[in-house]
Design an enzyme around this catalytic site. Sequence first.
Site, short mmCIF file in Angstrom:
data_model
loop_
_atom_site.label_atom_id
_atom_site.label_comp_id
_atom_site.label_asym_id
_atom_site.label_seq_id
_atom_site.Cartn_x
_atom_site.Cartn_y
_atom_site.Cartn_z
N HIS A 197 0.84 -1.22 0.00
CA HIS A 197 0.00 0.00 0.00
C HIS A 197 0.87 1.26 0.00
CE1 HIS A 197 -3.90 -2.05 0.86
NE2 HIS A 197 -3.11 -2.95 1.41
N ASN A 216 -10.25 -2.80 2.63
CA ASN A 216 -9.99 -2.78 1.19
C ASN A 216 -11.29 -2.57 0.44
OD1 ASN A 216 -7.21 -3.23 1.20
ND2 ASN A 216 -7.42 -5.46 1.14
N HIS A 235 -3.40 1.01 12.20
CA HIS A 235 -3.11 -0.21 12.94
C HIS A 235 -4.45 -0.86 13.30
CE1 HIS A 235 -1.49 -3.12 15.51
NE2 HIS A 235 -1.14 -2.41 16.56
#
Length: 703
Positions: free
Chosen positions: A78, A151, A342
């Site tokens: 990414h 995603n 995170h």
Amino acid sequence: MSEFSRGQEPAGDEKDRRLDQVRDDSDRALTTNTGVRVDDTDNSLSAGERGPTLMEDFHFREKVTHFDHERIPERVVHARGAGAYGYFQVYESLAHYTRADFLTDPQLRTPVFVRFSTVAGSRGSSDTVRDVRGFATKFYTREGNYDLVGNNMPVFFIQDGIKFPDFVHAVKPEPHNEIPQAQSAHDTLWDFVGLQPETLHMMMWLMSDRAVPRSYRMMQGFGVHTFRLVDERGDGTFVKFHWTPLLGTHSLVWDETQKIGGKDPDFNRRDLWEAIEQGQYPEYELGVQLIPESREFDFDVDLLDPTKLIPEEDVPVTPVGKMVLDRNPDNFFAETEQIAFHTANVVPGIDFTNDPLLQARNFSYLDTQLIRLGGPNFQQLPVNRPVAEVSNNQRDGFNQHTLHRGRTSYFPNSLGSGCPYLGEAPYSHYQERVDGATIRKRSESFADHYSQATLFLNSLSGWERAHLTSAFQFELGKCATMAVRERVVEHLDAVDHTLARAVAQGIGVAPPATEQAPNHGRSSPALSQANSRTDTVYSRRIAVLADEGVDAAAVTGFREAMAAQGAAVEVLAPDEGRLGAADGQSLVVDRALHTMSSVLYDAVVVAGGASSAASLARNGLALNYVAEAFKHAKPVAALHEGVGVLEAAPLPPLRLAGDGETGVSDQGVLTHRGSDPGGFHTAFTRVLAGHRVWDRDTARVPA
Ligand code: HDD
């Protein structure tokens, strides 16, 4: 589905106010980093005009040293992304399921930062490659930061995070020659796929149009894993998160994406930036699939398996809130690059499940930020700082910015009045009973790798299926090793015999003769983009081709009609400047034909005016705009004499509306030769809102 929040001012929320304390407009005299004013930054200090540079030139040394250290490691995956700030607001309290403050107060606007990304390419790669898109949201809640790191596809390639390095090594450029950049079409990825069939469901998504979104504003987002909402009493409910764009879910076509890669590698990034600058804020509805714990084993897939989805027809998606992205960052590096997501950043009321991929992620993200951002104090970077108060005994480390006062940095203490103390309403972990022997073994409930790949295929419309088939042919056709191609075809045969045969035929592999297993025939209509929203032209971009002698009044009328619906018209001509119009007026040219391309627009329209049309019909660039837009299934239209340009372009025979008429031809080409512009505007709007005209004979149009 709610309506667009048009024309409102950016929220200017708590996060924004805090960022204001560190914003710098550099509107003062030039200084060194120590604040010493400098009167020359062009010449280094030397011993005589032609002599060597002196060590004592602290300005030179500081400037060059800083430059030498400007780069940080890019994200291991990414790496290429774009981001924006905004806010999230829940429609109604979800207190019945969760105690999370930001999900229970409908009056509250929680600031967010969202970063969209591609996965495989490096920071400088192109936006429109075939890839998964990251959709990572940081909610700056009053109870701490919550990161939903998702995603644009609802499943993942692998089931257990221990396979992540293998998968990423396979998809990234090959290690011996660092080729190809940002492409999945190469041997190592497909070698891995053929040997690791758990990837198949996700590979179907990757070969679908989902992998080439028209815009970050027009793609869904998914949390992928099953998470857990936890209420005040500590009771849990399984949840799957969905983001749905208000503009609908729409994609580019493959030939178009490849061309955009060269014409405008920043296509998606630019689109996001410009939409926000123009006040056309990207908006997404948050939806949840809620599953009571009592139903954990009611499905034919394991809720802990991230390669599976729960069809919306089995568990509906309930819309619970809306996110609006209304502010671009001030500085790409400081904010978009340094933001650190995170999965373990959760707030009270949200918890994990034992999904083995999620468990691995909960380790990996913190670990990666430590190397990427150079130490343990990265949460103090402005973009990462919570709006909630931070108070603990963690100390020191590189780049500590806080001046912790007092003598105590341990717990318990009496010398510091016992602070920081254990406060009220803390995060409390969901009390799940875990009972099992240590074991390295995949659960049997994760074993079926094919059924949902078939489900996905069965759910696609005809055009989506055609795109997916050619994507497989393209990708496998790029693999040099025949055995790699063959192994994948074998697996595809277990997904669907017809698909496997069609793919095999295109890549010189012997089509499988007998069917391995019959297609189960089940489908989930919600998985098809054909069922997405197609009732708005908001923020679409239309190219109007024109030249000297253009019918300017008609173009102006068209522009106004489109602007009223939030769509933008740009006039393109061979040269920039002004065009003399047929009626003696003039028309401003927004762009020269040669600086743009049809692939950068949603639709192409040829203006009227006899000499304008005659000139464009002899202009290869203009003809290419028309042919290419037709090839890519975009709305194509012509006004009056402009129809001649359609006739001169290399298009298949079209039954266009006759003289004096306005209408849509058999292949979705619009012509307006009548006297009612309003009728044309309405017809054009309908076709443009449909995104593309898939039912078209494009095969014979040169690409
Ligand atoms: Fe990941 C970044 C999404 C599995 C390890 N991941 C990253 C980003 C997104 C995702 C959107 C970019 C965040 C940003 O914009 O900064 N990743 C996913 C999804 C997954 C997934 C939806 C599966 C459901 N990831 C996954 C696994 C691992 C990682 C299984 C490791 C075991 N991901 C990372 C990472 C990255 C990352 C190495 C790279 C940069 C970063 O974290 O900050 O830790």
